[in-house]
Design a protein around this motif. Sequence first.
Motif, PDB file in Angstrom:
ATOM      1  N   GLU A   2       0.828  -1.204   0.000  1.00 44.30           N
ATOM      2  CA  GLU A   2       0.000   0.000   0.000  1.00 44.30           C
ATOM      3  C   GLU A   2       0.866   1.258   0.000  1.00 44.30           C
ATOM      4  O   GLU A   2       0.569   2.226  -0.692  1.00 44.30           O
ATOM      5  CB  GLU A   2      -0.934  -0.023   1.217  1.00 44.30           C
ATOM      6  CG  GLU A   2      -2.115   0.894   1.092  1.00 44.30           C
ATOM      7  CD  GLU A   2      -3.010   0.569  -0.099  1.00 44.30           C
ATOM      8  OE1 GLU A   2      -3.420   1.530  -0.772  1.00 44.30           O
ATOM      9  OE2 GLU A   2      -3.281  -0.606  -0.372  1.00 44.30           O
ATOM     10  N   MET A   3       1.952   1.230   0.795  1.00 45.20           N
ATOM     11  CA  MET A   3       2.875   2.364   0.827  1.00 45.20           C
ATOM     12  C   MET A   3       3.493   2.581  -0.554  1.00 45.20           C
ATOM     13  O   MET A   3       3.640   3.718  -1.005  1.00 45.20           O
ATOM     14  CB  MET A   3       3.976   2.129   1.854  1.00 45.20           C
ATOM     15  CG  MET A   3       4.946   3.296   1.953  1.00 45.20           C
ATOM     16  SD  MET A   3       6.421   2.933   2.927  1.00 45.20           S
ATOM     17  CE  MET A   3       7.331   1.895   1.812  1.00 45.20           C
ATOM     18  N   ALA A   4       3.838   1.504  -1.232  1.00 49.60           N
ATOM     19  CA  ALA A   4       4.434   1.611  -2.569  1.00 49.60           C
ATOM     20  C   ALA A   4       3.448   2.258  -3.536  1.00 49.60           C
ATOM     21  O   ALA A   4       3.827   3.136  -4.320  1.00 49.60           O
ATOM     22  CB  ALA A   4       4.861   0.241  -3.076  1.00 49.60           C
ATOM     23  N   ILE A   8       4.176   5.738  -5.470  1.00 44.92           N
ATOM     24  CA  ILE A   8       4.166   5.806  -6.930  1.00 44.92           C
ATOM     25  C   ILE A   8       3.137   6.821  -7.409  1.00 44.92           C
ATOM     26  O   ILE A   8       3.413   7.592  -8.334  1.00 44.92           O
ATOM     27  CB  ILE A   8       3.919   4.412  -7.549  1.00 44.92           C
ATOM     28  CG1 ILE A   8       5.129   3.509  -7.275  1.00 44.92           C
ATOM     29  CG2 ILE A   8       3.657   4.519  -9.046  1.00 44.92           C
ATOM     30  CD1 ILE A   8       4.909   2.051  -7.616  1.00 44.92           C
ATOM     31  N   SER A   9       1.976   6.855  -6.773  1.00 45.60           N
ATOM     32  CA  SER A   9       0.960   7.822  -7.197  1.00 45.60           C
ATOM     33  C   SER A   9       1.400   9.259  -6.941  1.00 45.60           C
ATOM     34  O   SER A   9       1.060  10.156  -7.699  1.00 45.60           O
ATOM     35  CB  SER A   9      -0.383   7.537  -6.524  1.00 45.60           C
ATOM     36  OG  SER A   9      -0.330   7.838  -5.155  1.00 45.60           O
ATOM     37  N   GLN A  10       2.192   9.492  -5.895  1.00 47.20           N
ATOM     38  CA  GLN A  10       2.644  10.836  -5.575  1.00 47.20           C
ATOM     39  C   GLN A  10       3.932  11.237  -6.294  1.00 47.20           C
ATOM     40  O   GLN A  10       4.089  12.387  -6.681  1.00 47.20           O
ATOM     41  CB  GLN A  10       2.858  10.987  -4.070  1.00 47.20           C
ATOM     42  CG  GLN A  10       1.581  10.994  -3.289  1.00 47.20           C
ATOM     43  CD  GLN A  10       1.835  11.194  -1.806  1.00 47.20           C
ATOM     44  OE1 GLN A  10       2.927  11.511  -1.374  1.00 47.20           O
ATOM     45  NE2 GLN A  10       0.797  10.987  -1.010  1.00 47.20           N
ATOM     46  N   HIS A  11       4.861  10.271  -6.449  1.00 46.46           N
ATOM     47  CA  HIS A  11       6.186  10.620  -6.965  1.00 46.46           C
ATOM     48  C   HIS A  11       6.561   9.898  -8.254  1.00 46.46           C
ATOM     49  O   HIS A  11       7.674  10.056  -8.748  1.00 46.46           O
ATOM     50  CB  HIS A  11       7.249  10.345  -5.897  1.00 46.46           C
ATOM     51  CG  HIS A  11       6.973  11.053  -4.603  1.00 46.46           C
ATOM     52  ND1 HIS A  11       7.128  12.414  -4.455  1.00 46.46           N
ATOM     53  CD2 HIS A  11       6.527  10.588  -3.414  1.00 46.46           C
ATOM     54  CE1 HIS A  11       6.796  12.751  -3.221  1.00 46.46           C
ATOM     55  NE2 HIS A  11       6.431  11.674  -2.563  1.00 46.46           N
ATOM     56  N   GLY A  12       5.689   9.065  -8.768  1.00 46.72           N
ATOM     57  CA  GLY A  12       5.876   8.420 -10.059  1.00 46.72           C
ATOM     58  C   GLY A  12       7.125   7.569 -10.172  1.00 46.72           C
ATOM     59  O   GLY A  12       7.432   6.761  -9.301  1.00 46.72           O
ATOM     60  N   TYR A  13       7.838   7.776 -11.256  1.00 45.67           N
ATOM     61  CA  TYR A  13       9.003   6.948 -11.587  1.00 45.67           C
ATOM     62  C   TYR A  13      10.118   7.059 -10.550  1.00 45.67           C
ATOM     63  O   TYR A  13      10.839   6.093 -10.317  1.00 45.67           O
ATOM     64  CB  TYR A  13       9.543   7.322 -12.963  1.00 45.67           C
ATOM     65  CG  TYR A  13       8.531   7.122 -14.057  1.00 45.67           C
ATOM     66  CD1 TYR A  13       8.177   5.840 -14.472  1.00 45.67           C
ATOM     67  CD2 TYR A  13       7.910   8.204 -14.670  1.00 45.67           C
ATOM     68  CE1 TYR A  13       7.238   5.644 -15.472  1.00 45.67           C
ATOM     69  CE2 TYR A  13       6.980   8.019 -15.674  1.00 45.67           C
ATOM     70  CZ  TYR A  13       6.642   6.739 -16.066  1.00 45.67           C
ATOM     71  OH  TYR A  13       5.717   6.548 -17.059  1.00 45.67           O
ATOM     72  N   TYR A  14      10.246   8.209  -9.910  1.00 49.61           N
ATOM     73  CA  TYR A  14      11.294   8.369  -8.892  1.00 49.61           C
ATOM     74  C   TYR A  14      11.038   7.455  -7.696  1.00 49.61           C
ATOM     75  O   TYR A  14      11.966   6.919  -7.105  1.00 49.61           O
ATOM     76  CB  TYR A  14      11.407   9.831  -8.448  1.00 49.61           C
ATOM     77  CG  TYR A  14      11.761  10.742  -9.590  1.00 49.61           C
ATOM     78  CD1 TYR A  14      12.988  10.622 -10.234  1.00 49.61           C
ATOM     79  CD2 TYR A  14      10.863  11.698 -10.056  1.00 49.61           C
ATOM     80  CE1 TYR A  14      13.312  11.436 -11.309  1.00 49.61           C
ATOM     81  CE2 TYR A  14      11.177  12.514 -11.129  1.00 49.61           C
ATOM     82  CZ  TYR A  14      12.402  12.379 -11.749  1.00 49.61           C
ATOM     83  OH  TYR A  14      12.727  13.161 -12.814  1.00 49.61           O
ATOM     84  N   GLU A  32       9.907  -8.003  -6.721  1.00 48.96           N
ATOM     85  CA  GLU A  32       9.222  -8.589  -7.882  1.00 48.96           C
ATOM     86  C   GLU A  32       7.762  -8.142  -7.945  1.00 48.96           C
ATOM     87  O   GLU A  32       7.263  -7.802  -9.020  1.00 48.96           O
ATOM     88  CB  GLU A  32       9.278 -10.127  -7.838  1.00 48.96           C
ATOM     89  CG  GLU A  32      10.634 -10.700  -8.115  1.00 48.96           C
ATOM     90  CD  GLU A  32      11.500 -10.876  -6.881  1.00 48.96           C
ATOM     91  OE1 GLU A  32      12.571 -11.483  -7.015  1.00 48.96           O
ATOM     92  OE2 GLU A  32      11.130 -10.400  -5.786  1.00 48.96           O
ATOM     93  N   THR A  33       7.107  -8.118  -6.802  1.00 48.47           N
ATOM     94  CA  THR A  33       5.711  -7.672  -6.758  1.00 48.47           C
ATOM     95  C   THR A  33       5.600  -6.229  -7.217  1.00 48.47           C
ATOM     96  O   THR A  33       4.685  -5.878  -7.970  1.00 48.47           O
ATOM     97  CB  THR A  33       5.145  -7.826  -5.332  1.00 48.47           C
ATOM     98  OG1 THR A  33       5.321  -9.176  -4.914  1.00 48.47           O
ATOM     99  CG2 THR A  33       3.682  -7.452  -5.263  1.00 48.47           C
ATOM    100  N   LEU A  34       6.532  -5.410  -6.783  1.00 50.14           N
ATOM    101  CA  LEU A  34       6.539  -4.006  -7.187  1.00 50.14           C
ATOM    102  C   LEU A  34       6.680  -3.889  -8.707  1.00 50.14           C
ATOM    103  O   LEU A  34       5.944  -3.136  -9.344  1.00 50.14           O
ATOM    104  CB  LEU A  34       7.680  -3.261  -6.494  1.00 50.14           C
ATOM    105  CG  LEU A  34       7.887  -1.808  -6.918  1.00 50.14           C
ATOM    106  CD1 LEU A  34       6.677  -0.954  -6.550  1.00 50.14           C
ATOM    107  CD2 LEU A  34       9.141  -1.246  -6.278  1.00 50.14           C
TER     108      LEU A  34
END
Length: 164
Positions: A2-4, A8-14, A32-34
């Motif tokens: 959930e944190m990931a 990702i939604s806030q900071h995207g590719y970074y 791997e899940t990420l």
Amino acid sequence: MEMAKEMISQHGYYAITLLLALGIVGLPVPDETLMVFVGYLASQEILNYFYSLLFCFIGSITGMLVSYEIGKRLGLKAVNKCGRWIGLTPKRFEKIKGWVAKYGMWSILIAYFVPGVRHVAGYVSGITQMSFRRYVILCCVGAAIWTVLFVSIGYMLGDKFAAG
């Protein structure tokens, strides 16, 4: 996870790069899940597939380089003192050191696909003073295969679920 998603939604590719780098260094990030999730997001056109591959690759290389440098600079004393925090106990270190000695350069490539080994291969390589140039080349090849495989799995699964 959930944190990931939130990162990702806030900071995207970074965020992808940072999370993968931290996961490879040994923090509890499901690598791997990420990457499968990132591939899924690319299949849904939330992320770009090429950029997803690129930033996953950069994150995995960054994590491997950081762990190599920590191993090289801090050495075995740090493993004995603090290694348990990242899952690198003296017993595990000896086991993986033997594995690296047995399989040589292939151990870096194979390590990407073996959870637990991937997280300590950089430390072991740094501590044992593996040639940095050889290490970087092997990491790049391994990271390219690893990231393309797992991001593509997520991408293909996302397409399949979207098609219904």
